[in-house]
Scaffold this motif. Structure first.
Motif, PDB file in Angstrom:
ATOM      1  N   TYR A  21      12.938  -6.020   0.815  1.00 53.27           N
ATOM      2  CA  TYR A  21      11.871  -6.321  -0.145  1.00 53.27           C
ATOM      3  C   TYR A  21      10.972  -7.458   0.319  1.00 53.27           C
ATOM      4  O   TYR A  21       9.821  -7.571  -0.123  1.00 53.27           O
ATOM      5  CB  TYR A  21      12.458  -6.643  -1.525  1.00 53.27           C
ATOM      6  N   GLN A  42       1.687  -1.132   9.619  1.00 53.20           N
ATOM      7  CA  GLN A  42       2.316  -0.544   8.440  1.00 53.20           C
ATOM      8  C   GLN A  42       3.777  -0.196   8.719  1.00 53.20           C
ATOM      9  O   GLN A  42       4.119   0.283   9.801  1.00 53.20           O
ATOM     10  CB  GLN A  42       1.560   0.719   8.015  1.00 53.20           C
ATOM     11  N   ASP A  48       5.704   1.762   3.054  1.00 54.36           N
ATOM     12  CA  ASP A  48       4.609   1.463   2.135  1.00 54.36           C
ATOM     13  C   ASP A  48       4.070   0.035   2.289  1.00 54.36           C
ATOM     14  O   ASP A  48       3.150  -0.360   1.584  1.00 54.36           O
ATOM     15  CB  ASP A  48       5.080   1.656   0.684  1.00 54.36           C
ATOM     16  N   TYR A  49       4.654  -0.723   3.202  1.00 52.46           N
ATOM     17  CA  TYR A  49       4.226  -2.109   3.401  1.00 52.46           C
ATOM     18  C   TYR A  49       3.132  -2.174   4.472  1.00 52.46           C
ATOM     19  O   TYR A  49       3.250  -1.530   5.521  1.00 52.46           O
ATOM     20  CB  TYR A  49       5.397  -2.986   3.839  1.00 52.46           C
ATOM     21  N   THR A  50       2.078  -2.941   4.229  1.00 55.28           N
ATOM     22  CA  THR A  50       0.987  -3.067   5.187  1.00 55.28           C
ATOM     23  C   THR A  50       0.861  -4.512   5.670  1.00 55.28           C
ATOM     24  O   THR A  50       1.205  -5.455   4.955  1.00 55.28           O
ATOM     25  CB  THR A  50      -0.349  -2.620   4.568  1.00 55.28           C
ATOM     26  N   MET A  54       9.478  -7.732   3.027  1.00 61.54           N
ATOM     27  CA  MET A  54       8.346  -7.249   3.824  1.00 61.54           C
ATOM     28  C   MET A  54       7.052  -7.235   3.019  1.00 61.54           C
ATOM     29  O   MET A  54       5.959  -7.338   3.576  1.00 61.54           O
ATOM     30  CB  MET A  54       8.651  -5.858   4.396  1.00 61.54           C
ATOM     31  N   GLU A  55       7.183  -7.124   1.701  1.00 59.20           N
ATOM     32  CA  GLU A  55       5.990  -7.123   0.845  1.00 59.20           C
ATOM     33  C   GLU A  55       5.230  -8.444   0.943  1.00 59.20           C
ATOM     34  O   GLU A  55       4.007  -8.474   0.807  1.00 59.20           O
ATOM     35  CB  GLU A  55       6.394  -6.865  -0.610  1.00 59.20           C
TER      36      GLU A  55
END
Length: 288
Positions: free
Chosen positions: A241, A263, A266-268, A243-244
């Protein structure tokens, strides 16, 4: 490009240079059946292999972890690498050294009677992730996990440890990604299929603690470069989590060199100033 088995050139094999197409092994080679094989990936820049001695030492150490001894010293392995490069006329190339239990009197799980063999090949190789150095690689999240140190010699650069890497990379490529990110057996962020990973937050760098996967030579080099720049580096367990909240990300490895990531699932991430700087700094170092 032609098949890797059908090219002109020379490969060093068991003490001598042989024609590329003649560098073969028997079907009943133990490593083919039981993964009794270790290897190194290295790059030669401007006629010099970057940290070649460190790679040769690790190759011998990996073999020891798999319970066999390579019958060549570090100095002999180094000489063989350069003999292969000279025979092919290369000053910039990827170098692959591989040692394995060959065919012999044993053809079961045990292979104590079989000879240990060593080969060194090379080829000219550009950016491992193509144009990702400019726009950032896209990673899938693998369904497989890096195993516990209680189950396998996780710090060896052993062929068998890459089985889930191949499977995960195939899945990632089918989704339009360049690679896949593994979690470890506890659920912490681990590494990509052939590269270590770094994250940036508030000007500081965070990278997974390599307690159940390979502590890459490029990884160690990049940590030293960051510290020389006065940048704080945290080697620690990283929860997925988190990574967000990270702003930048990059991969490190001999093949990957330093490659920004745009990316992961879903994390950019931004291909930001520090990531770009590390690409340039590493490039200058290896070509110095």
């Amino acid at each position: 490009m032609s098949s890797y088995e059908d090219r002109d050139g020379k490969i060093w094999m068991d003490g001598k240079l042989v024609d590329w197409r003649d560098a073969n092994v028997h079907l009943l080679t133990h490593a083919l059946h039981y993964a009794s094989s270790v290897f190194e990936g290295e790059r030669c820049y401007n006629g010099k292999i970057f940290k070649g001695v460190e790679h040769s030492k690790r190759l011998r150490k990996s073999a020891e972890m798999l319970d066999f001894e390579i019958p060549y010293s570090v100095e002999e392995i180094e000489a063989a690498k350069y003999a292969m490069l000279e025979a092919n006329g290369w000053t910039d190339a990827y170098v692959r050294a591989v040692a394995w239990r060959g065919a012999g009197e044993d053809m079961g799980v045990s292979s104590m009677k079989n000879p240990v063999r060593l080969a060194i090949a090379g080829w000219e190789w550009g950016n491992y992730y193509g144009d990702a150095k400019m726009k950032g690689a896209k990673l899938d999240i693998a369904k497989w996990k890096r195993p516990s140190p209680e189950t396998i010699p996780v710090h060896a650069k052993a062929a068998g440890l890459y089985m889930i890497c191949t499977m995960s990379k195939h899945t990632a490529e089918a989704k339009g990604c360049s690679d896949a990110l593994f979690m470890d057996y506890r659920g912490y962020v681990a590494e990509a299929t052939g590269a270590n990973i770094f994250f940036v937050k508030d000007g500081e760098v965070h990278t997974p603690l390599p307690d159940c996967f390979l502590n890459g030579i490029t990884r160690q080099t990049v940590i030293d470069l960051l510290k020389e720049k006065g940048i704080k580096v945290y080697e620690r367990h990283i929860e997925p989590y988190e990574m967000e909240g990270f702003e930048q990300c990059w991969l490190t490895g001999t093949a990957a060199e330093v490659t920004p990531v745009g990316q992961i699932g879903d994390y950019t991430f931004e291909v930001g100033a520090l990531a770009k700087d590390m690409v340039e700094t590493y490039e200058k170092l290896v070509r110095a």
